[in-house]
Write an enzyme that holds these catalytic residues in place. Structure first.
Site, PDB file in Angstrom:
ATOM      1  N   GLY A  39       0.769  -1.225   0.084  1.00  0.00           N
ATOM      2  CA  GLY A  39      -0.040   0.085   0.126  1.00  0.00           C
ATOM      3  C   GLY A  39       0.825   1.164  -0.119  1.00  0.00           C
ATOM      4  CD  GLN A  40      -0.723   6.610  -2.220  1.00  0.00           C
ATOM      5  OE1 GLN A  40      -1.982   6.239  -1.723  1.00  0.00           O
ATOM      6  NE2 GLN A  40      -0.488   8.122  -2.316  1.00  0.00           N
ATOM      7  N   GLY A  42       1.930   5.612   3.846  1.00  0.00           N
ATOM      8  CA  GLY A  42       0.980   6.482   4.965  1.00  0.00           C
ATOM      9  C   GLY A  42      -0.300   5.662   4.938  1.00  0.00           C
ATOM     10  N   GLY A  44      -1.038   2.843   6.226  1.00  0.00           N
ATOM     11  CA  GLY A  44      -1.422   2.145   7.588  1.00  0.00           C
ATOM     12  C   GLY A  44      -0.606   0.976   7.732  1.00  0.00           C
ATOM     13  CE  LYS A  45       3.468  -0.017   3.420  1.00  0.00           C
ATOM     14  NZ  LYS A  45       2.979   1.510   3.169  1.00  0.00           N
ATOM     15  CD  GLU A 170       8.954  -0.976   3.063  1.00  0.00           C
ATOM     16  OE1 GLU A 170      10.045  -1.512   2.346  1.00  0.00           O
ATOM     17  OE2 GLU A 170       8.024  -0.569   2.528  1.00  0.00           O
TER      18      GLU A 170
END
Ligand SMILES: Nc1ncnc2c1ncn2[C@@H]1O[C@H](COP(=O)(O)OP(=O)(O)OP(=O)(O)O)[C@@H](O)[C@H]1O
Ligand SMILES: [Mg+2]
Length: 302
Positions: A39-40, A42, A44-45, A170
């Site tokens: 997801g982009q 910000g 919420g990941k 990440e």
């Protein structure tokens, strides 16, 4: 151990300062699989994965982690067993290191969960070897290391505790290409050992190569929750709406499909794609799908 999130809302802060971040999340993290969360920035990941070991508690709804059910009423002291079952490598590894030496840092987890000094040292050394950490640096301060080495220490810290579920936020950031390759192999070997792996990644090639299932977050909501092949079979326009890239081979495949090429399924690797293209360049095959190849190599439908 399955992790089941039901009706979860989450906001940072309380009262007027409260900022809603996650909205109506209903997902199950399946055992023994690699689940990728994309997801982009910000979306919420990182906030979502911190619910998986109760570092953050839901504002509303429940998170069931094995036999433990976490709600906003759950007391801190009930959370310790969850931390032993779900390990987390944070997005910024320096935030998770604290001990005076690398070895002590990695030994901390096993000791905290009851291992003797000797057992903890053995677990730490095994974990550090497994992440390719240089043994001559065991007595260094973890804060004097490069970003890539710090990340290896953070990874080892979680491996040494041997939790059933491991979450990596990440993990490839700060690693060189060889380090990234080693990391991919590490995550695959964890799955092969029956561990449940959750991986946040911005690198779609990595997601394609590794994930069994993918969750897509958009503005704090689940935009997709499906097997990896199903996800990457969605049209390119859908990925553009999510502000997500496509893996390189899939992007190329989709461009060829727009030009009239027909593929049997997803080409996940360059050799797969090359093979599928070659098949289409066979004149009998091309005629059978009603296309011709123009001089510039484009396939045109007649
Ligand atoms: N501790 C915090 N206090 C208040 N707001 C926060 C906090 N942490 C994150 N946020 C906000 O919550 C939203 C989601 O952040 P989060 O870090 O979960 O996103 P992300 O998908 O992990 O992003 P990235 O890809 O950049 O890591 C963002 O708007 C962020 O600014
Ligand atoms: Mg994040």
């Amino acid at each position: 151990m399955v992790i089941k999130i039901e009706g979860l809302d989450f906001a940072y802060g309380a009262g007027k300062q409260s900022v809603p971040v996650l909205k109506n999340i209903n997902v199950t993290i399946q055992k023994g699989m690699i689940t990728a969360i994309i997801g982009q920035t910000g979306s919420g990941k990182s906030t979502l994965v911190q619910q998986l070991n109760a570092l953050l508690k839901p504002t509303k709804g429940t998170v069931q982690i094995g036999d433990h059910v976490v709600t906003n009423k759950t007391k801190e002291k009930e959370l310790a067993p969850i931390r032993a079952e779900v390990g987390m490598v944070f997005q910024f590894p320096e935030s998770q290191l604290f001990a005076p030496t690398v070895l002590e840092d990695v030994m901390y987890g096993p000791k905290n969960f009851g291992a003797t000094d000797e057992e903890a040292k053995k677990a730490a050394e095994t974990a550090l070897q497994r992440v390719g950490f240089d043994a001559t640096l065991y007595e260094q301060s973890p804060f004097n290391l490069s970003g890539g080495q710090m990340r290896r220490v953070a990874l080892a810290g979680v491996l040494a505790m041997n939790p059933q579920t491991m979450v990596f936020d990440e993990p490839a950031a700060g690693l060189d290409p060889q380090g990234q390759e080693e990391l991919l192999n590490l995550l695959k070997s964890l799955r092969d050992e029956g561990k449940t792996v959750v991986l946040i990644s911005h690198q779609m090639d990595q997601v394609l190569a590794l994930a069994d299932r993918v969750l897509v977050l958009k503005d704090g909501e689940i935009a997709a929750d499906e097997p990896v092949d199903q996800l990457f079979s969605r049209p390119q326009s859908w990925f553009a709406e999510q502000h997500l890239d496509l893996p390189e081979t899939i992007a190329f495949q989709k461009q060829l499909e727009e030009k009239g090429f027909v593929f049997d399924g997803l080409c996940k690797t360059v050799p797969d794609l090359a093979k599928a293209i070659k098949k289409q360049l066979d004149p009998t095959k091309i005629r059978s799908i009603g296309s011709t190849i123009s001089e510039n190599g484009e396939a045109n439908h007649e």
